[in-house]
Design a protein around this motif. Sequence first.
Motif, PDB file in Angstrom:
ATOM      1  N   PRO A  42      43.162  44.993  42.537  1.00 36.44           N
ATOM      2  CA  PRO A  42      43.745  45.918  41.705  1.00 36.44           C
ATOM      3  C   PRO A  42      45.387  45.744  41.453  1.00 36.44           C
ATOM      4  O   PRO A  42      45.957  46.136  40.368  1.00 36.44           O
ATOM      5  CB  PRO A  42      43.414  47.243  42.809  1.00 36.44           C
ATOM      6  N   GLY A  43      45.917  45.110  42.657  1.00 36.08           N
ATOM      7  CA  GLY A  43      47.914  45.406  41.866  1.00 36.08           C
ATOM      8  C   GLY A  43      47.896  43.977  41.164  1.00 36.08           C
ATOM      9  O   GLY A  43      48.387  44.755  40.277  1.00 36.08           O
ATOM     10  N   LEU A  44      47.208  42.631  40.749  1.00 28.94           N
ATOM     11  CA  LEU A  44      47.668  42.276  39.622  1.00 28.94           C
ATOM     12  C   LEU A  44      47.068  42.299  38.772  1.00 28.94           C
ATOM     13  O   LEU A  44      47.328  42.931  37.187  1.00 28.94           O
ATOM     14  CB  LEU A  44      46.307  40.997  39.970  1.00 28.94           C
ATOM     15  N   ALA A  45      45.384  43.812  38.503  1.00 29.01           N
ATOM     16  CA  ALA A  45      44.480  44.221  37.529  1.00 29.01           C
ATOM     17  C   ALA A  45      46.070  44.869  37.108  1.00 29.01           C
ATOM     18  O   ALA A  45      46.329  44.756  35.591  1.00 29.01           O
ATOM     19  CB  ALA A  45      43.642  44.863  37.634  1.00 29.01           C
ATOM     20  N   ALA A  46      46.796  45.647  37.956  1.00 32.03           N
ATOM     21  CA  ALA A  46      48.079  46.525  37.252  1.00 32.03           C
ATOM     22  C   ALA A  46      48.723  46.000  36.954  1.00 32.03           C
ATOM     23  O   ALA A  46      50.054  46.553  35.674  1.00 32.03           O
ATOM     24  CB  ALA A  46      48.546  47.867  38.534  1.00 32.03           C
ATOM     25  N   ALA A  47      49.346  44.740  37.223  1.00 33.92           N
ATOM     26  CA  ALA A  47      50.319  44.254  36.570  1.00 33.92           C
ATOM     27  C   ALA A  47      50.573  43.538  35.311  1.00 33.92           C
ATOM     28  O   ALA A  47      51.201  43.447  34.680  1.00 33.92           O
ATOM     29  CB  ALA A  47      51.029  42.767  37.788  1.00 33.92           C
ATOM     30  N   LEU A  48      49.182  43.343  34.989  1.00 39.17           N
ATOM     31  CA  LEU A  48      48.999  42.625  34.054  1.00 39.17           C
ATOM     32  C   LEU A  48      48.897  43.909  33.232  1.00 39.17           C
ATOM     33  O   LEU A  48      48.977  43.152  31.619  1.00 39.17           O
ATOM     34  CB  LEU A  48      47.577  41.796  33.564  1.00 39.17           C
ATOM     35  N   ASP A  49      48.368  44.710  33.424  1.00 38.65           N
ATOM     36  CA  ASP A  49      48.142  46.239  31.956  1.00 38.65           C
ATOM     37  C   ASP A  49      49.063  46.674  32.021  1.00 38.65           C
ATOM     38  O   ASP A  49      49.304  47.052  31.059  1.00 38.65           O
ATOM     39  CB  ASP A  49      47.545  46.905  33.072  1.00 38.65           C
TER      40      ASP A  49
END
Length: 360
Positions: free
Chosen positions: A131-138
């Motif tokens: 979830p953290g990486l997804a939010a960062a890429l978004d």
Amino acid sequence: MRSIGEMAQDSGLSVSALRFYDRAGVLVPAWVDPVSGYRWYDPGQLDEARLLARLRRAAMPLADIRLVLAGWSGADTDLVRQLLQAHLRRLEGGLSDARSEFSTLRAHLDHRENPMTSLRTATARLSVSAPGLAAALDAVRFAASADPELPMLGGVLFDIEGEALRVVATDRYRMAVAHAGTTGHGGPRVQVIVPAPLVDAMRALLTAEESVQLTVDGDRVTLLAGDRQAGGQCLDHEFPDYRRLMQVPAGRRVLVDVPDFRAAVRTGPVRTSDARKQDGMSCELSVLGVTADGTVTVREDGDDDPHLVAVNRAFLLDALTAGARDKLLLELGAPTSPIAIRRPDDEATCSILMPVRLDG
């Protein structure tokens, strides 16, 4: 008589440029309404405005533009030709000097030891919160460049240092930075530029897993999510020093309600500018100002407040969406200072937008 808006549309000069040239005494309107201050132009001034637009695009100094317009209106063709020729010689001389300086700089780059090389040839294996990486890429993907002339910006920088993974994207006009927590990397700092299509493939995997494995092996990067993976070769380029780019002058911080502010930007007045083009098209500008009570407003085209900041409207809307919060901090400084958009609960995740000058 032509209104200032009609004059801008037909001449190729923006409304703000027409105001600037009026204040400079270069192209003075035929009549100014003494009550409203609105400018009106004689139809015969259209040719001068179009000439002024051409000279402006050719980067002629204001003092010379004044003389060209005077010679043009007085049919002094010899003076006009001499001024044009003199400016052309200056441009050619400047281009020759620039080529010489760039040649010297390239030679320095060819012989300079590059400490970043080790960052791009190292290896790293770490666990990352999905979830953290997804939010960062978004939060950063919108700022990646699609310009084929700048391949080093055509992806997202993965900067692994200690227990932090920072992801960064920029297209020169905007930059976005975000971070995700990691475990398992105890080695030196590692940096790779992940191509935009591979970034999108990685993002598609970040749906169900709690934790994913990120592996960097020289010029290859792989994301493993359960029994699925996305991997490929990194871009063989150097990414700009984003930490230096983040050092923007301090400005006035205002907490904005994102849904209301987004609606104001979408429906508010815009200016059209050729000063900065994206994909070969002129951009629409939102002009922002801060009221005495600390409210950010989208200003009308006729506002002459010298403290206004103009920004590409589409970029601003993208940054508000990428902020992924109902409240965001807008940091507005001088009209020429970058605009910073930060999360109140996570200021390390931010977007930086370059302003567009309004003074012509």
